[in-house]
Write a protein that holds these residues in place. Sequence first.
Motif, PDB file in Angstrom:
ATOM      1  N   THR A  35       0.835  -1.206   0.000  1.00 28.51           N
ATOM      2  CA  THR A  35       0.000   0.000   0.000  1.00 28.51           C
ATOM      3  C   THR A  35       0.866   1.252   0.000  1.00 28.51           C
ATOM      4  OG1 THR A  35      -1.769  -1.195   1.136  1.00 28.51           O
ATOM      5  CG2 THR A  35      -1.858   1.217   1.206  1.00 28.51           C
ATOM      6  N   MET A  39       0.829   4.186  -2.803  1.00 24.57           N
ATOM      7  CA  MET A  39       0.592   5.595  -2.486  1.00 24.57           C
ATOM      8  C   MET A  39       1.726   6.466  -3.037  1.00 24.57           C
ATOM      9  SD  MET A  39      -2.342   5.744  -1.076  1.00 24.57           S
ATOM     10  CE  MET A  39      -2.771   4.328  -2.101  1.00 24.57           C
ATOM     11  N   GLU A  40       2.960   5.982  -2.953  1.00 26.39           N
ATOM     12  CA  GLU A  40       4.096   6.747  -3.485  1.00 26.39           C
ATOM     13  C   GLU A  40       3.985   6.915  -4.995  1.00 26.39           C
ATOM     14  OE1 GLU A  40       8.088   6.016  -2.187  1.00 26.39           O
ATOM     15  OE2 GLU A  40       7.378   5.352  -0.221  1.00 26.39           O
ATOM     16  N   VAL A  43       0.711   9.415  -5.682  1.00 29.16           N
ATOM     17  CA  VAL A  43       0.898  10.840  -5.379  1.00 29.16           C
ATOM     18  C   VAL A  43       1.720  11.539  -6.463  1.00 29.16           C
ATOM     19  CG1 VAL A  43       2.981  10.657  -3.933  1.00 29.16           C
ATOM     20  CG2 VAL A  43       1.324  12.489  -3.501  1.00 29.16           C
ATOM     21  N   TRP A  77      -4.603  15.556  -3.248  1.00 31.20           N
ATOM     22  CA  TRP A  77      -4.038  14.357  -2.631  1.00 31.20           C
ATOM     23  C   TRP A  77      -4.867  13.934  -1.422  1.00 31.20           C
ATOM     24  CZ3 TRP A  77      -2.076  10.066  -3.327  1.00 31.20           C
ATOM     25  CH2 TRP A  77      -1.443   9.339  -2.321  1.00 31.20           C
ATOM     26  N   ARG A  78      -5.241  14.888  -0.595  1.00 34.37           N
ATOM     27  CA  ARG A  78      -6.008  14.576   0.612  1.00 34.37           C
ATOM     28  C   ARG A  78      -7.329  13.901   0.272  1.00 34.37           C
ATOM     29  NH1 ARG A  78      -9.908  15.990   3.945  1.00 34.37           N
ATOM     30  NH2 ARG A  78     -10.790  17.581   2.604  1.00 34.37           N
ATOM     31  N   ASP A  80      -8.100  12.199  -2.575  1.00 34.37           N
ATOM     32  CA  ASP A  80      -8.018  11.075  -3.508  1.00 34.37           C
ATOM     33  C   ASP A  80      -8.677   9.833  -2.891  1.00 34.37           C
ATOM     34  OD1 ASP A  80      -6.419   9.832  -5.994  1.00 34.37           O
ATOM     35  OD2 ASP A  80      -6.310   8.455  -4.276  1.00 34.37           O
ATOM     36  N   GLU A  82      -8.478   6.566  -3.437  1.00 26.85           N
ATOM     37  CA  GLU A  82      -7.600   5.448  -3.060  1.00 26.85           C
ATOM     38  C   GLU A  82      -6.754   5.810  -1.837  1.00 26.85           C
ATOM     39  OE1 GLU A  82      -4.580   2.352  -5.314  1.00 26.85           O
ATOM     40  OE2 GLU A  82      -5.683   3.816  -6.514  1.00 26.85           O
ATOM     41  N   HIS A  83      -6.316   7.049  -1.757  1.00 27.61           N
ATOM     42  CA  HIS A  83      -5.561   7.525  -0.598  1.00 27.61           C
ATOM     43  C   HIS A  83      -6.438   7.489   0.656  1.00 27.61           C
ATOM     44  CE1 HIS A  83      -3.459  11.090   1.546  1.00 27.61           C
ATOM     45  NE2 HIS A  83      -2.872   9.960   1.889  1.00 27.61           N
ATOM     46  N   ARG A  84      -7.689   7.936   0.535  1.00 25.70           N
ATOM     47  CA  ARG A  84      -8.621   7.917   1.672  1.00 25.70           C
ATOM     48  C   ARG A  84      -8.844   6.490   2.174  1.00 25.70           C
ATOM     49  NH1 ARG A  84      -9.924  12.839   3.924  1.00 25.70           N
ATOM     50  NH2 ARG A  84     -11.921  12.000   4.525  1.00 25.70           N
ATOM     51  N   GLN A  87      -5.825   5.438   4.118  1.00 22.28           N
ATOM     52  CA  GLN A  87      -5.827   6.080   5.431  1.00 22.28           C
ATOM     53  C   GLN A  87      -6.721   5.321   6.418  1.00 22.28           C
ATOM     54  OE1 GLN A  87      -7.237   9.954   4.230  1.00 22.28           O
ATOM     55  NE2 GLN A  87      -5.191  10.842   4.367  1.00 22.28           N
TER      56      GLN A  87
END
Length: 120
Positions: A35, A39-40, A43, A77-78, A80, A82-84, A87
């Motif tokens: 994961t 994420m890297e 972003v 980014w905050r 996104d 997939e990012h959420r 998190q």
Amino acid sequence: MSDQQIAPVPAFEPPYYAVVFTSTRTEEQSGYGETAERMEELVKDVPGYLGMDHAQTPGGLAITVGYFRDADALERWRSDTEHRSAQKRGRAEWYRSYSLHVAKVERSHGFVKEKEKEKE
């Protein structure tokens, strides 16, 4: 081992934003590495993303600093999807504790030592 040289993200012309994520992790880390890699990669597609630095202490305190050109890039980014999702999984499984700090950078400079010339 990679031939890639380790170096900090270079200084940028201010203003820009720095997001400091400091964490300690749980024993359960199944899926964390994959994961984090995702994420890297994800972003990097955010317009206005400038780079990221990582560090970890021997005791397990991890620090990631992400750099973004403006508040719009940071918000992309905050929010996104997939990012959420990552998190949410992080809070449920991987993190014992974390803190997040967002700062507007007003001054920035850097230094790189030039390679010493070889002696003849």
